[in-house]
Motif scaffolding. Structure first.
Motif, short mmCIF file in Angstrom:
data_model
loop_
_atom_site.label_atom_id
_atom_site.label_comp_id
_atom_site.label_asym_id
_atom_site.label_seq_id
_atom_site.Cartn_x
_atom_site.Cartn_y
_atom_site.Cartn_z
N ARG A 119 -8.14 8.61 0.29
CA ARG A 119 -7.38 7.79 1.25
C ARG A 119 -8.29 6.74 1.89
O ARG A 119 -7.96 5.57 1.97
N PHE A 132 -6.61 6.05 11.06
CA PHE A 132 -5.75 6.53 9.96
C PHE A 132 -6.52 6.99 8.73
O PHE A 132 -5.94 7.56 7.82
N ARG A 143 -10.07 8.80 18.16
CA ARG A 143 -8.95 9.37 18.92
C ARG A 143 -9.27 9.32 20.43
O ARG A 143 -8.42 8.96 21.24
N ALA A 301 0.46 0.83 12.67
CA ALA A 301 1.23 1.92 13.29
C ALA A 301 2.37 1.37 14.12
O ALA A 301 3.47 1.90 14.11
N LEU A 357 15.42 9.59 12.32
CA LEU A 357 14.05 10.02 11.95
C LEU A 357 14.05 11.33 11.15
O LEU A 357 13.10 11.64 10.45
N PHE A 434 6.81 12.74 13.73
CA PHE A 434 5.58 12.20 14.32
C PHE A 434 4.37 13.07 13.99
O PHE A 434 3.34 12.97 14.66
N ASN A 435 4.49 13.92 12.98
CA ASN A 435 3.40 14.84 12.63
C ASN A 435 3.20 15.85 13.76
O ASN A 435 3.91 15.82 14.76
N ARG A 439 -3.58 15.78 15.18
CA ARG A 439 -3.40 14.39 14.73
C ARG A 439 -1.98 13.89 14.98
O ARG A 439 -1.51 12.96 14.32
N LEU A 442 0.00 9.10 18.23
CA LEU A 442 -0.35 8.71 19.61
C LEU A 442 0.71 7.78 20.21
O LEU A 442 0.79 7.65 21.42
N GLY A 443 1.49 7.15 19.36
CA GLY A 443 2.44 6.15 19.87
C GLY A 443 3.86 6.67 20.01
O GLY A 443 4.78 5.88 20.23
N ALA A 447 7.01 4.40 20.85
CA ALA A 447 7.92 4.07 19.74
C ALA A 447 9.36 4.43 20.09
O ALA A 447 10.29 3.66 19.84
C1 HEM Z 1 9.13 5.49 14.80
C2 HEM Z 1 7.88 5.23 14.99
C3 HEM Z 1 6.71 6.07 14.55
C4 HEM Z 1 6.63 7.14 13.71
C5 HEM Z 1 7.77 7.82 12.98
C6 HEM Z 1 5.24 7.54 13.64
C7 HEM Z 1 4.76 8.60 12.88
C8 HEM Z 1 3.42 8.93 12.77
C9 HEM Z 1 2.91 9.95 11.86
C10 HEM Z 1 3.75 10.78 10.90
C11 HEM Z 1 1.56 9.99 12.03
C12 HEM Z 1 0.57 10.88 11.25
C13 HEM Z 1 0.00 10.14 10.07
C14 HEM Z 1 -0.93 10.99 9.22
O1 HEM Z 1 -1.30 12.09 9.57
O2 HEM Z 1 -1.27 10.56 8.13
C15 HEM Z 1 1.21 9.03 13.05
C16 HEM Z 1 -0.05 8.81 13.50
C17 HEM Z 1 -0.36 7.84 14.42
N1 HEM Z 1 0.51 6.97 15.06
FE1 HEM Z 1 2.51 6.93 14.86
N2 HEM Z 1 4.50 6.71 14.43
C18 HEM Z 1 5.35 5.80 15.01
C19 HEM Z 1 5.01 4.77 15.85
C20 HEM Z 1 3.76 4.53 16.33
C21 HEM Z 1 3.42 3.47 17.22
C22 HEM Z 1 4.41 2.44 17.77
C23 HEM Z 1 2.10 3.55 17.43
C24 HEM Z 1 1.20 2.65 18.23
C25 HEM Z 1 1.51 1.54 18.80
C26 HEM Z 1 1.59 4.69 16.68
C27 HEM Z 1 0.28 5.11 16.64
C28 HEM Z 1 -0.21 6.14 15.86
C29 HEM Z 1 -1.63 6.48 15.75
C30 HEM Z 1 -2.78 5.77 16.46
C31 HEM Z 1 -1.72 7.56 14.84
C32 HEM Z 1 -2.98 8.26 14.35
C33 HEM Z 1 -3.17 9.59 15.04
C34 HEM Z 1 -4.36 10.36 14.49
O3 HEM Z 1 -4.62 10.38 13.28
O4 HEM Z 1 -5.05 10.97 15.32
N3 HEM Z 1 2.63 5.27 16.03
N4 HEM Z 1 2.36 8.39 13.48
#
Ligand code: HEM
Length: 498
Positions: A119, A132, A143, A301, A357, A434-435, A439, A442-443, A447
Motif C-alpha cells: 500500500r 493513510f 495520528r 479523506a 453508508l 468509518f472503520n 485507526r 478521524l473525520g 463528515a
Molecule cells: C462519509 C465520509 C467518510 C467515511 C465513510 C470515512 C471512512 C474512513 C475509513 C473506512 C477509514 C479507514 C481507512 C483504512 O483503514 O484504510 C478512514 C480513515 C480516516 N479518515 Fe475518514 N471517512 C470519511 C470522511 C472523512 C473526512 C471528511 C475526513 C477529514 C476531513 C476523514 C479523515 C480520515 C483520516 C485522517 C483517516 C485515517 C485514520 C488513521 O489511519 O489513523 N475522513 N475514514
C-alpha cells in the motif's frame, strides 16, 4: 511438509544442466505445494482454484466492468463468510466478512497487523508519506499530529459550509436532468480546501473549467486510477511499468496543492479567528514537502468520501419517493442554517445517512497484512495466519448480510434503524463505514455533519426528485467508492430565502 518442499526446491536448483531429472521434479513440487496449502487450515472454505489464477482473472474482468467492490462482495455468497484464496505466484491470502475477524485485526490484535508495504509503495507517488499509508511509530506520530486538528474542527461547527452549500443548490437546475456527482465533488473540494488551507478553491463560483478546480479534480481522479492500478498489479510490475498520463496527473496534483502551501507559509497565522488546518499543522511541522503529504492525505479523506456518500444519497432518494417525502417533512422544522446539534436532533436524517453508508460505504473493501504468525478466530477453531499473509475484508458485504440485517438487507430502508434490538443483533463490529479500533476515521463527526447539512438543504429546496440513470454498481477506480454518475431531476425549486 514445508521441509520436504524446500528440499525438493534445493534439488531442482542444484542439478547440472543437461540432466532432465529436475524437470520431472517440477510437477511433483507443484503437487506437494498444493497439498501443503490444502492441509493448512483445512477446515476453512477455499476459493476453488488451487493456483488462485481464476481469482486474478475474476478481479481483472470486474475491473473492466468497473464493479470490483461489488464483485468481491458477491464472492462471500458463493464461498462463505471467510475463505482462503490460494496462490501459486505469491502468498496465500484470506477474505472475510466475519465481524469477529475484523475486530481481531482492527482492535484486539492490532499490533500483529499492518497496512503493509505494498500500500505504501503503491500510494506514495501521489500521496507521499502520511496517515493513510503509515504503520507503527510513523503512523502514531501522524495520528497524534492530526487528531487535535480534527477535535478543534468539530468544535468550530459548520462555519462557512452553509455558504458553499447555498452556491451548490443555486447551480442545481429546476426540472432538468443533472449529474450530481461533479457538483458534489466541487462542493467538497471547496469546503476541504477552505478547511485545510484557509482559502477555498472556489470551484462553485465559476463555470470556467480552467479555474473552477475541475482541472485539479480531473488530475486527482486520473492519479488515483493510476495508483489503484499500481496497487492491483503488485510491487514487481508497478516498479517496471509506469504510465506517463498517471505521472503527469500526479505532478499536476502536487503543483496545485503546493501553491496553497506556498501562499499559506508566506503569511502569518490567520488572524480571522477561524480554524485553518495548515496554520495549526505548521506550528508542529515546517517542512513544505511533509506539509504537502499530510495535506494531500486529508484532502483525499475530506473530498472523496463525503462526495461519494452524497452521490449515492441523491440516487437512492430519487429511487425512493416515500423516503424523500418523509425526510422533507422531518427537515422542515430546521432553521435555515442549522448547527450540528440541530441536525443531530433529526433522527430520520441520521437514519437516511446511516443507511446510505451501510449499503455504499466509502471504503467498501480493505486489507491488512500479518506482521507475525497469528490467529483469526473465524471459523472455529481459528485460522493460523503466517507472517506476511494478507487478509482482505469487505465492510460492504458484512453490512449486507441477510443473517444480520434481515431478508431485505440489500434494500434501502432507513426505517430499519428505528427497530428495537437492531444494534444488539449487529454488534459494534457489524457496521463499520468509518472503520474501528485505533485507526478509526478521524473525520467521522465532521463528515456526518457536512453530509447532513447538504442533504437537508437540497431536500428543503425542491418539491421532488426523480431518478434518471447512472448505474448503481459502476464505480470509477479510485481509493474510495463513489458512483461514476448520479443522474437525477429535481423539480419544484423553492425561492431562496434572503
Ligand atoms: C462519509 C465520509 C467518510 C467515511 C465513510 C470515512 C471512512 C474512513 C475509513 C473506512 C477509514 C479507514 C481507512 C483504512 O483503514 O484504510 C478512514 C480513515 C480516516 N479518515 Fe475518514 N471517512 C470519511 C470522511 C472523512 C473526512 C471528511 C475526513 C477529514 C476531513 C476523514 C479523515 C480520515 C483520516 C485522517 C483517516 C485515517 C485514520 C488513521 O489511519 O489513523 N475522513 N475514514
Amino acid at each position: 511438509m514445508t521441509a520436504l518442499t524446500d528440499t525438493l526446491r534445493e534439488k531442482v536448483s542444484s542439478v547440472p544442466c543437461g540432466d532432465f531429472t529436475p524437470l520431472l521434479l517440477i510437477p511433483l513440487l507443484l503437487i506437494l505445494t498444493i497439498l501443503y496449502h490444502r492441509t493448512r487450515n483445512a477446515h476453512v472454505p477455499r476459493y476453488p482454484d488451487p493456483f488462485g489464477l481464476m481469482f486474478i482473472y475474476g478481479a481483472k474482468k470486474a475491473a473492466d466492468r468497473k464493479d470490483v467492490p461489488f464483485w468481491f462482495a458477491s464472492l462471500f455468497d458463493r464461498y462463505g463468510e471467510t475463505f482462503v484464496i490460494p496462490s501459486i505466484l505469491g502468498k496465500t491470502s484470506y477474505a472475510t466478512m466475519a465481524p469477529e475477524n475484523i475486530k481481531t485485526f482492527l482492535s484486539t490484535s492490532f499490533n500483529s497487523w499492518a497496512l503493509g508495504k505494498l500500500r505504501e509503495q503503491a500510494f506514495e507517488p501521489l500521496l507521499g508519506k502520511g496517515i493513510f499509508t503509515q504503520d507503527g511509530g510513523e503512523w502514531s506520530h501522524s495520528r497524534k499530529l492530526l487528531r487535535p486538528q480534527f477535535q478543534r474542527r468539530e468544535l468550530e461547527g459548520l462555519g462557512s459550509i452553509h455558504e458553499h452549500i447555498g452556491k451548490m443548490v443555486e447551480l442545481i437546475p429546476d426540472g432538468e436532468v443533472v449529474d450530481m456527482q461533479p457538483l458534489v465533488y466541487r462542493l467538497t473540494l471547496d469546503t476541504a480546501t477552505e478547511f485545510l488551507f484557509g482559502e477555498t478553491a472556489g470551484s462553485l463560483d465559476s463555470t470556467d473549467k480552467a479555474t473552477n478546480g475541475q482541472g485539479f479534480a480531473d488530475a486527482f481522479n486520473t492519479a488515483q486510477s493510476y495508483i489503484v492500478w499500481r496497487f492491483r498489479v503488485g510491487k514487481i510490475l508497478n516498479t517496471l511499468f509506469h504510465s506517463s498520463e498517471g505521472e503527469d496527473a500526479i505532478r499536476r496534483c502536487h503543483s496545485y496543492v503546493d501553491q496553497y502551501i506556498f501562499r499559506n507559509t508566506q503569511k502569518p497565522l490567520s488572524q480571522s479567528g477561524r480554524y485553518v488546518f495548515l496554520d495549526s499543522l505548521k506550528s508542529e511541522e515546517t517542512d513544505p514537502f511533509k506539509l504537502r503529504c499530510q495535506s494531500l492525505h486529508v484532502l483525499l479523506a475530506g473530498r472523496d468520501t463525503t462526495a461519494g456518500t452524497l452521490g449515492w444519497t441523491f440516487m437512492l432518494l430519487a429511487q425512493h419517493p416515500q423516503v424523500w417525502k418523509k425526510l422533507k417533512l422531518a427537515c422542515e422544522v430546521l432553521p435555515k442554517e442549522p448547527g450540528f446539534s440541530e441536525l443531530k436532533d433529526i433522527p430520520y436524517l441520521r437514519h437516511v445517512i446511516a443507511e446510505v453508508l451501510r449499503l455504499y460505504p466509502s471504503v467498501p473493501s480493505n486489507g491488512r497484512v500479518a506482521t507475525q504468525d497469528t490467529i483469526l478466530p473465524h471459523p472455529a477453531p481459528g485460522i493460523k495466519v503466517k507472517k506476511g499473509e494478507f487478509v482482505r475484508y469487505s465492510p460492504m458485504a458484512m453490512q449486507r448480510r441477510k443473517d444480520i440485517w434481515g431478508e431485505d438487507a440489500d434494500e434501502f430502508r432507513p426505517e430499519r434503524w428505528e427497530e428495537e434490538g437492531l444494534m444488539q443483533r449487529v454488534g459494534s463490529w457489524g457496521y463499520l463505514p468509518f472503520n474501528g479500533g485505533p485507526r478509526v476515521c478521524l473525520g467521522q463527526q465532521f463528515a456526518l455533519m457536512e453530509a447532513s447539512a447538504v442533504v437537508q438543504a437540497v431536500v428543503r429546496s425542491f418539491e421532488g426528485v426523480e431518478y434518471c440513470g447512472g448505474e448503481m454498481h459502476v464505480v470509477e477506480p479510485a481509493l474510495t467508492m463513489a458512483p461514476a454518475a448520479s443522474v437525477v431531476r429535481f423539480w419544484g425549486k423553492r425561492e431562496v430565502e434572503k
